[in-house]
Design a protein around this motif. Structure first.
Motif, PDB file in Angstrom:
ATOM      1  N   LEU A  86      -6.582 -44.303  42.636  1.00 27.15           N
ATOM      2  CA  LEU A  86      -5.230 -43.764  42.783  1.00 27.15           C
ATOM      3  C   LEU A  86      -4.727 -43.069  41.521  1.00 27.15           C
ATOM      4  N   LEU A  87      -5.170 -43.556  40.349  1.00 29.65           N
ATOM      5  CA  LEU A  87      -4.719 -42.932  39.098  1.00 29.65           C
ATOM      6  C   LEU A  87      -5.504 -41.663  38.779  1.00 29.65           C
ATOM      7  N   GLY A  88      -6.750 -41.607  39.205  1.00 28.99           N
ATOM      8  CA  GLY A  88      -7.543 -40.410  38.962  1.00 28.99           C
ATOM      9  C   GLY A  88      -7.677 -40.134  37.473  1.00 28.99           C
ATOM     10  N   GLY A  89      -7.304 -38.911  37.039  1.00 28.72           N
ATOM     11  CA  GLY A  89      -7.423 -38.512  35.632  1.00 28.72           C
ATOM     12  C   GLY A  89      -6.450 -39.211  34.717  1.00 28.72           C
ATOM     13  N   LEU A  90      -5.505 -39.966  35.274  1.00 23.43           N
ATOM     14  CA  LEU A  90      -4.538 -40.689  34.437  1.00 23.43           C
ATOM     15  C   LEU A  90      -5.037 -42.073  34.050  1.00 23.43           C
ATOM     16  N   LYS A  91      -6.192 -42.472  34.549  1.00 24.43           N
ATOM     17  CA  LYS A  91      -6.729 -43.803  34.249  1.00 24.43           C
ATOM     18  C   LYS A  91      -6.913 -44.034  32.754  1.00 24.43           C
ATOM     19  N   PRO A  92      -7.393 -43.060  31.956  1.00 23.06           N
ATOM     20  CA  PRO A  92      -7.567 -43.312  30.513  1.00 23.06           C
ATOM     21  C   PRO A  92      -6.265 -43.647  29.785  1.00 23.06           C
ATOM     22  N   PHE A  93      -5.129 -43.318  30.384  1.00 19.89           N
ATOM     23  CA  PHE A  93      -3.852 -43.611  29.734  1.00 19.89           C
ATOM     24  C   PHE A  93      -3.385 -45.043  30.008  1.00 19.89           C
ATOM     25  N   ASN A  94      -4.156 -45.779  30.803  1.00 17.13           N
ATOM     26  CA  ASN A  94      -3.851 -47.184  31.091  1.00 17.13           C
ATOM     27  C   ASN A  94      -2.487 -47.350  31.770  1.00 17.13           C
ATOM     28  N   LEU A  95      -2.122 -46.377  32.579  1.00 12.39           N
ATOM     29  CA  LEU A  95      -0.854 -46.462  33.302  1.00 12.39           C
ATOM     30  C   LEU A  95      -1.002 -47.361  34.519  1.00 12.39           C
ATOM     31  N   THR A  96       0.098 -47.933  34.954  1.00 15.08           N
ATOM     32  CA  THR A  96       0.115 -48.711  36.188  1.00 15.08           C
ATOM     33  C   THR A  96       0.627 -47.828  37.313  1.00 15.08           C
ATOM     34  N   LEU A  97       0.349 -48.247  38.543  1.00 11.26           N
ATOM     35  CA  LEU A  97       0.782 -47.456  39.689  1.00 11.26           C
ATOM     36  C   LEU A  97       2.302 -47.361  39.763  1.00 11.26           C
ATOM     37  N   SER A  98       2.991 -48.403  39.292  1.00  9.55           N
ATOM     38  CA  SER A  98       4.452 -48.368  39.332  1.00  9.55           C
ATOM     39  C   SER A  98       5.027 -47.319  38.380  1.00  9.55           C
ATOM     40  N   GLU A  99       4.248 -46.903  37.379  1.00  5.93           N
ATOM     41  CA  GLU A  99       4.713 -45.883  36.427  1.00  5.93           C
ATOM     42  C   GLU A  99       4.475 -44.467  36.926  1.00  5.93           C
ATOM     43  N   ILE A 100       3.674 -44.321  37.969  1.00  2.98           N
ATOM     44  CA  ILE A 100       3.319 -42.989  38.461  1.00  2.98           C
ATOM     45  C   ILE A 100       4.416 -42.467  39.379  1.00  2.98           C
ATOM     46  N   ASP A 101       4.971 -41.310  39.025  1.00  5.46           N
ATOM     47  CA  ASP A 101       5.945 -40.654  39.892  1.00  5.46           C
ATOM     48  C   ASP A 101       5.408 -39.285  40.290  1.00  5.46           C
ATOM     49  N   SER A 102       6.216 -38.493  40.955  1.00  6.50           N
ATOM     50  CA  SER A 102       5.757 -37.191  41.440  1.00  6.50           C
ATOM     51  C   SER A 102       5.389 -36.263  40.289  1.00  6.50           C
ATOM     52  N   HIS A 103       6.098 -36.382  39.164  1.00  5.66           N
ATOM     53  CA  HIS A 103       5.792 -35.521  38.016  1.00  5.66           C
ATOM     54  C   HIS A 103       4.414 -35.846  37.439  1.00  5.66           C
ATOM     55  N   LEU A 104       4.104 -37.131  37.337  1.00  6.71           N
ATOM     56  CA  LEU A 104       2.797 -37.512  36.803  1.00  6.71           C
ATOM     57  C   LEU A 104       1.680 -37.207  37.802  1.00  6.71           C
ATOM     58  N   ARG A 105       1.970 -37.288  39.106  1.00  5.38           N
ATOM     59  CA  ARG A 105       0.979 -36.886  40.109  1.00  5.38           C
ATOM     60  C   ARG A 105       0.642 -35.407  39.937  1.00  5.38           C
ATOM     61  N   CYS A 106       1.670 -34.618  39.746  1.00 10.56           N
ATOM     62  CA  CYS A 106       1.456 -33.182  39.522  1.00 10.56           C
ATOM     63  C   CYS A 106       0.668 -32.948  38.239  1.00 10.56           C
ATOM     64  N   ALA A 107       0.975 -33.725  37.191  1.00 12.70           N
ATOM     65  CA  ALA A 107       0.260 -33.593  35.925  1.00 12.70           C
ATOM     66  C   ALA A 107      -1.221 -33.927  36.097  1.00 12.70           C
ATOM     67  N   GLU A 108      -1.514 -34.930  36.904  1.00  8.65           N
ATOM     68  CA  GLU A 108      -2.912 -35.315  37.124  1.00  8.65           C
ATOM     69  C   GLU A 108      -3.691 -34.189  37.812  1.00  8.65           C
ATOM     70  N   MET A 109      -3.059 -33.524  38.762  1.00  9.60           N
ATOM     71  CA  MET A 109      -3.711 -32.396  39.434  1.00  9.60           C
ATOM     72  C   MET A 109      -3.908 -31.235  38.469  1.00  9.60           C
ATOM     73  N   MET A 110      -2.898 -30.987  37.621  1.00  9.02           N
ATOM     74  CA  MET A 110      -3.022 -29.912  36.634  1.00  9.02           C
ATOM     75  C   MET A 110      -4.157 -30.193  35.659  1.00  9.02           C
ATOM     76  N   LEU A 111      -4.321 -31.451  35.257  1.00 13.24           N
ATOM     77  CA  LEU A 111      -5.404 -31.804  34.340  1.00 13.24           C
ATOM     78  C   LEU A 111      -6.769 -31.627  34.991  1.00 13.24           C
ATOM     79  N   GLN A 112      -6.878 -31.976  36.262  1.00 11.34           N
ATOM     80  CA  GLN A 112      -8.153 -31.781  36.954  1.00 11.34           C
ATOM     81  C   GLN A 112      -8.556 -30.307  36.967  1.00 11.34           C
ATOM     82  N   ASN A 113      -7.622 -29.453  37.335  1.00  8.93           N
ATOM     83  CA  ASN A 113      -7.917 -28.017  37.352  1.00  8.93           C
ATOM     84  C   ASN A 113      -8.212 -27.500  35.949  1.00  8.93           C
ATOM     85  N   PHE A 114      -7.473 -28.027  34.957  1.00  6.12           N
ATOM     86  CA  PHE A 114      -7.681 -27.595  33.574  1.00  6.12           C
ATOM     87  C   PHE A 114      -9.089 -27.946  33.107  1.00  6.12           C
ATOM     88  N   ARG A 115      -9.545 -29.159  33.398  1.00  8.47           N
ATOM     89  CA  ARG A 115     -10.882 -29.572  32.964  1.00  8.47           C
ATOM     90  C   ARG A 115     -11.959 -28.661  33.542  1.00  8.47           C
TER      91      ARG A 115
END
Length: 630
Positions: free
Chosen positions: A135-164
């Motif tokens: 569920l965290l995808g590319g945000l896993k290295p940041f050690n975030l919890t699912l409760s911390e993930i909002d729509s902005h961070l979901r969008c950031a994760e997609m942007m990071l995937q495309n960036f990589r």
């Protein structure tokens, strides 16, 4: 199961007896349709002295995790992934996959060999970590919890995937290199490849631009996520090296990392991040790979939170040293100059000027030049707080006085603030910005204009310790314009008695020539009979000393500031008679200025002509006395 006919609700509780059952999201409250009590009569055997069932009905099943399905039993195992366990593959229409967080019917890994999602449940650390990774995808290295993930961070994760993916293509092209012909440099008999990092640098820079436009937390994640990718880039040796600025990987990475640090530092200081989120950003950054050229930046994100114990104590004035001992360890308030600048900006925006002054007096930093400019702004911040007394004290400390660094424009800026108790709303980090703003001047809350005597003392002290103010003609003109009239009046001051004029000469000289007393004390008795005239004579005497020291240009605006106070100007001329040579030069300066002044108001011309005549008369008198002494 427990039901209540009157409320029309059915509460379904999990059969799990674990202590965590109160946190089980699969506990359901289901509304049911009204049903007549006669539709369901309890059997006599169901009666009990402690519990009487008056109504029952099958509940509607709501969405739930597979392991909480009320229809199909679930067998829990720690990490069985090979095959479904004891019917775990069965599911109802409302079962959700714990790993994918979607309907079990849509999970492609439900019964997949070697990774059966049907066996997953929340009480297994293995499945729990697998769910977070999925569920965290590319945000896993940041050690975030699912409760911390909002729509902005979901969008950031997609942007990071495309960036990589796109960055990998860009860097592969860089490693492959280009021939001289491909880059438009056809050289005869020259073979080899050129490896130009510029396109990669521009691509990363463009991504960082987009990152900075996102929500605060997302912007920080995107910047650090980008850094994770480009820090491992390396220089490929080639036959030809371009001289363009960003063609070298090492130099480009330094600039990119500096930009990432600046952006994340700004978010950490300006945004309202939780302590846990900031700690996760810092931990992620510390775990980055730092090649030799970036090792000096390893601790760049060690930024104190606003609720740091030492920082809070300094801002509240409870700690004036910036040093705190905790369990034998010494904690010193040392921050990077970039962080100090950010805190200065935020505290100004929040109008917390007194706290800002406390912070700037105590904090230690790594750039003394920039920091000195910030400290020179403490008097301005005290003015904005409405404390003119503390502002004056801050201008003239015993060492490193900010007044010694005043420019003529800055002096006039402070003179106006002290006289009117008004100031423009500015956000400044350098003293030069004070006089370069076109912002509207507004009343300072709780501020009171300085008394005329205090205003004169400030001006004369500034002239004493700052050569730029002392030699500037406009500074003298502005000061004379203040003391040549009563406060709030345009009329000239009446001439004092001849005795007062005679006695004033010795008094003002003792005030101005006393260099041992840096505060410049004006005797109270001197201001008793003619307070306004006494201050005018004090400034006039200071002007006489300035004219005797060196040429004052332009002179005409200064002399015209006397207006109708002819008696004061006559007194000035008498003071200048002590040096015939300088008096002759002064007359010549006035003559040249009058000849070169194309346009001048009639009243000013009359005053200047009278000035010239009086000085000439003084000079003739001096010459006659020298030729025919008494």
């Amino acid at each position: 199961m427990c039901t209540t006919a009157d409320s029309g609700e059915i509460i379904i509780l999990s059969d799990d007896d674990d202590k965590d059952c109160e946190n089980d999201l699969s506990c359901l409250i289901v509304e049911v349709e009204d049903v007549k009590k006669t539709d369901c009569m309890p059997a006599p055997t169901a009666l009990d002295e402690d519990l009487v069932v008056t109504f029952s009905r099958c509940a509607e099943v709501l969405p739930h995790a597979r392991y909480d399905c009320p229809i199909h039993p679930f067998t829990a195992t720690d990490c069985e992934t090979g095959v479904p366990v004891a019917g775990n593959q069965l599911f109802c229409d409302q079962c959700f996959c714990y790993i994918c967080d979607k309907l079990a019917s849509s999970c492609v890994m439900w019964c997949h060999s070697e990774m059966c999602h049907c066996n997953s449940h929340k009480k297994s650390p293995f499945w729990h970590n697998l769910r977070n990774t999925a569920l965290l995808g590319g945000l896993k290295p940041f050690n975030l919890t699912l409760s911390e993930i909002d729509s902005h961070l979901r969008c950031a994760e997609m942007m990071l995937q495309n960036f990589r993916q796109e960055l990998s293509e860009q860097f592969s092209s860089f490693v492959k290199g280009k021939t001289l012909q491909e880059i438009g440099l056809p050289l005869l008999n020259m073979q080899g490849l050129v490896h130009d990092y510029t396109p990669v640098y521009e691509f990363v820079s463009l991504f960082l631009n987009k990152a900075d436009q996102q929500d605060g937390r997302a912007a920080a994640i995107l910047n650090l996520g980008a850094a994770l990718e480009f820090v491992r880039h390396f220089q490929v040796p080639g036959a030809f090296i371009l001289q363009t600025p960003m063609s070298n990987v090492t130099e480009a990475k330094v600039l990119l990392m500096q930009r990432v640090i600046a952006s994340v530092q700004r978010q950490m200081v300006m945004a309202d991040f939780s302590a846990e989120f900031v700690q996760k950003l810092q931990d992620f950054y510390k775990n980055l790979y730092f090649p030799a050229e970036l090792r000096s930046m390893r601790n760049s994100l060690c930024v104190r939170l606003w609720d740091d114990v030492l920082l809070v104590a300094v801002l509240k004035g409870q700690n004036v040293s910036g040093v705190r001992k905790d369990k034998g360890k010494k904690d010193i308030l040392i921050e990077q100059i970039s962080v100090v600048l950010l805190r200065t900006e935020l505290l100004q925006r929040q109008c917390r000027y007194r706290e800002l002054c406390r912070y700037l007096r105590v904090v230690q930093t790594d750039d003394s030049s920039i920091f000195q400019q910030l400290q020179d702004l403490i008097p301005f911040f005290m003015c904005m707080h409405g404390d003119f007394t503390s502002a004056l004290t801050s201008l003239f400390p015993s060492v490193n006085a900010p007044a010694s660094n005043l420019s003529p424009h800055s002096f006039l800026f402070y003179l106006r603030i002290f006289e009117t108790a008004t100031a423009p709303k500015l956000m400044v980090i350098r003293p030069a910005q004070l006089s370069c703003s076109a912002a509207k001047w507004e009343l300072i809350e709780s501020a009171v204009p300085l008394k005329r005597a205090e205003l004169v003392k400030f001006a004369l002290r500034a002239q004493r310790c700052c050569c730029a103010v002392y030699t500037d003609s406009q500074c003298w003109t502005s000061l004379l314009q203040i003391v040549n009239t009563h406060r709030g009046s345009l009329t000239a001051l009446p001439a004092p008695s001849k005795q007062f004029l005679h006695e004033a000469r010795d008094i003002v000289n003792s005030i101005l020539l006393d260099r041992q007393n840096s505060s410049l004390q004006i005797p109270r008795f001197f201001l008793e009979m003619y307070p306004d005239q006494a201050l005018l004579l004090l400034v006039t005497a200071a002007l006489g000393l300035r004219i005797r020291d060196a040429a004052l240009s332009p002179t005409l605006p200064v002399l015209s500031a006397f207006k109708d106070n002819v008696w004061a100007f006559t007194w000035l001329c008498d003071n200048l008679s002590s040096s015939e040579e300088r008096l002759r030069s002064f007359i010549q300066e006035i003559t040249r200025e009058m000849e070169n002044t194309a346009e001048c108001p009639g009243r000013v011309v009359d005053i200047l002509k009278q000035t010239h005549l009086q000085l000439s008369c003084v000079l003739k008198t001096m010459h006659r006395l020298q030729t025919h002494p008494l």
